[in-house]
Design a protein around this motif. Structure first.
Motif, PDB file in Angstrom:
ATOM      1  N   ARG A   1       4.023  67.041  17.440  1.00 23.65           N
ATOM      2  CA  ARG A   1       4.087  68.114  18.444  1.00 23.65           C
ATOM      3  C   ARG A   1       5.135  67.810  19.500  1.00 23.65           C
ATOM      4  NH1 ARG A   1       2.030  69.088  23.342  1.00 23.65           N
ATOM      5  NH2 ARG A   1       0.897  67.110  23.363  1.00 23.65           N
ATOM      6  N   LYS A   2       5.153  66.572  20.031  1.00 23.55           N
ATOM      7  CA  LYS A   2       6.127  66.216  21.052  1.00 23.55           C
ATOM      8  C   LYS A   2       7.541  66.165  20.477  1.00 23.55           C
ATOM      9  CE  LYS A   2       3.520  63.747  24.606  1.00 23.55           C
ATOM     10  NZ  LYS A   2       3.422  62.471  25.364  1.00 23.55           N
TER      11      LYS A   2
ATOM     12  N   ILE B   1       9.419  64.362  28.015  1.00 26.58           N
ATOM     13  CA  ILE B   1       8.637  64.766  26.851  1.00 26.58           C
ATOM     14  C   ILE B   1       8.440  63.588  25.906  1.00 26.58           C
ATOM     15  CG2 ILE B   1       8.641  66.245  24.788  1.00 26.58           C
ATOM     16  CD1 ILE B   1      10.270  68.295  26.423  1.00 26.58           C
TER      17      ILE B   1
ATOM     18  N   LYS C   1      13.353  71.178  20.286  1.00 27.22           N
ATOM     19  CA  LYS C   1      13.537  72.593  20.604  1.00 27.22           C
ATOM     20  C   LYS C   1      14.348  72.774  21.889  1.00 27.22           C
ATOM     21  CE  LYS C   1      10.964  76.843  21.539  1.00 27.22           C
ATOM     22  NZ  LYS C   1       9.609  77.465  21.637  1.00 27.22           N
ATOM     23  N   VAL C   2      14.071  71.945  22.902  1.00 29.27           N
ATOM     24  CA  VAL C   2      14.760  72.114  24.199  1.00 29.27           C
ATOM     25  C   VAL C   2      16.008  71.248  24.308  1.00 29.27           C
ATOM     26  CG1 VAL C   2      12.687  72.828  25.438  1.00 29.27           C
ATOM     27  CG2 VAL C   2      13.217  70.402  25.256  1.00 29.27           C
TER      28      VAL C   2
ATOM     29  N   LYS D   1       8.726  67.948  18.031  1.00 31.40           N
ATOM     30  CA  LYS D   1       9.166  69.332  17.858  1.00 31.40           C
ATOM     31  C   LYS D   1       9.529  69.955  19.199  1.00 31.40           C
ATOM     32  CE  LYS D   1       7.678  73.714  15.808  1.00 31.40           C
ATOM     33  NZ  LYS D   1       6.560  74.416  15.089  1.00 31.40           N
ATOM     34  N   LYS D   2       8.724  69.689  20.226  1.00 32.11           N
ATOM     35  CA  LYS D   2       8.992  70.242  21.552  1.00 32.11           C
ATOM     36  C   LYS D   2      10.313  69.712  22.107  1.00 32.11           C
ATOM     37  CE  LYS D   2       6.948  70.655  26.176  1.00 32.11           C
ATOM     38  NZ  LYS D   2       5.794  70.264  27.053  1.00 32.11           N
TER      39      LYS D   2
END
Length: 424
Positions: free
Chosen positions: A82-83, A111, A89-90, A85-86
């Motif tokens: 999850r982290k 993150i 993404k940014v 991917k986050k």
């Protein structure tokens, strides 16, 4: 910075709010200093990545979280899908920006943290020491390289990127923003190394000549004995006006503090600022109500007196040190090299946040304190004297009272009519 972190680590859970605020304030300054040094070190490297160590660190993290090496896969597993991917993404849009804000870096980098709270704080403290040792390794002589295996070599750009990551993480832990931290650091750097060597007089743009310090005038300091003195303004036409009330030392031993008003004069010359002297001379900027209220008002006058008291107390500490070492000082201790160190000057400067004098650089403060305290010593040693002021060239000169320089001050005090300077 480790000292501030140590206070936080060793503090009891019941510590008060003030203690937490003080630690946070110390960290804000120390994180800024560390990041500034990291940026300066990066500029010394030939690697083009070093021109933007924030961007270089995001690139390193991006490669790590998309890589297939065993170390990369371990980091990806520890961080979690999850982290990862986050972050990815940014981080993509961030890498496409030409000049991304540092707070954006702070949010994205944070993150990738693998621990939280106090545990993350402790990790940052330990890793920053390790990274500093790895950077220092490059400065060891070749003969030592083979003997010091404890510190592994690390690419300097990667090391600097990791340093700013952990400093940024500490800022996030303590709810600090890199933008605010670096703004304060930039102010400190500008104070130390200004683009202009001297700040303009703060009343230079005032169209009212009667609200500006005169370009040339004299201030006579007259000692009456019994630790009492008066200060008189003699203008270009030789007319005398008493400035302020008579002063006494208000000291058991008599330390000459009755002559401290000469430091107000030096402030006016070198800083273009002295709300007290402005009030004494009737030069308050009343045509500018906001300036009159804030810059020339009671609070500003108290501030100036507090700054001068700090200067006086520090000088007394120097003189006490010399006395205990059985050494003698000649004149003002501020004439000694190193007496006006940057930390002391910066503390005085920060007292003045929110006032016009905050714009003055370090050099103006150095000149004001050196001249002011040197003339204070001369007045104390000679029991008075005359200080000639040149506001145009920002200069002070001293001459003794007596002879043709002596005015009939007592006659002036006894009458309501100004008397003029004697002519030869």
């Amino acid at each position: 910075m480790l000292a501030a972190l140590k206070k936080d680590m060793l503090a009891s859970p019941e510590r008060n709010v003030a203690e937490r605020v003080l630690v946070r304030g110390e960290l804000r300054e120390q994180i800024g200093d560390a990041i500034w040094y990291a940026i300066m070190l990066a500029q010394c490297l030939e690697d083009p990545r070093a021109q933007d160590i924030f961007g270089a660190d995001i690139d390193t993290l991006h490669k790590q979280l998309t890589g297939s090496r065993r170390d990369d896969r371990r980091v990806q597993e520890e961080l979690g899908k999850r982290k990862c991917k986050k972050f990815l993404k940014v981080a993509g849009p961030y890498r496409g920006l030409s000049d991304p804000p540092v707070d954006h870096y702070q949010e994205i980098a944070f993150i990738t943290r693998r621990t939280e709270g106090h545990e993350l704080r402790n990790v940052c403290a330990a890793v920053l020491q390790q990274l500093a040792a790895q950077l220092s390794r490059d400065f060891l002589p070749n003969i030592e390289m083979g003997l010091n295996h404890e510190v592994r070599p690390k690419d300097p750009v990667d090391a600097l990127g990791a340093i700013v990551w952990h400093l940024s993480a500490l800022a996030s832990i303590y709810s600090l923003t890199l933008a605010d931290i670096l703004r304060l650091t930039q102010e400190k750097a500008s104070f130390r190394n200004p683009s202009n060597t001297r700040c303009p007089r703060h009343d230079s743009e005032n169209p009212n000549a009667n609200e500006k310090f005169p370009d040339y005038f004299e201030v006579h300091f007259v000692d009456w004995g019994d630790q009492r003195s008066n200060m008189f303004w003699v203008n270009a036409e030789g007319i005398v006006k008493q400035l302020g009330d008579p002063l006494t030392d208000n000291d058991h031993e008599g330390d000459g503090y009755r002559f401290h008003d000469v430091i107000h004069v030096a402030f006016a010359v070198h800083l273009g600022w002295s709300p007290n002297l402005r009030a004494f001379m009737g030069r308050k900027r009343r045509s500018l109500p906001e300036i009159d209220r804030v810059e020339d008002g009671g609070r500003a006058k108290i501030l100036e007196e507090a700054v001068i008291l700090e200067i006086h107390q520090r000088a007394e500490e120097f003189e006490d040190y010399f006395h205990k070492a059985n050494e003698k000082t000649q004149g003002s201790p501020y004439n000694l090299q190193g007496a006006l160190n940057f930390e002391f000057l910066r503390r005085l400067h920060e007292l003045c946040i929110g006032h016009e004098v905050y714009k003055n650089p370090k050099q103006d403060w150095e000149n004001a304190i050196r001249d002011g305290y040197d003339f204070y010593h001369r007045l104390r040693d000679e029991n008075g004297g005359i200080v000639a002021v040149d506001m145009v060239n920002r200069a002070l000169t001293f001459r003794s009272l007596g002879g043709d320089n002596q005015l009939d001050y007592r006659a002036w005090l006894a009458s309501s009519v100004p008397v003029t300077a004697r002519t030869s």
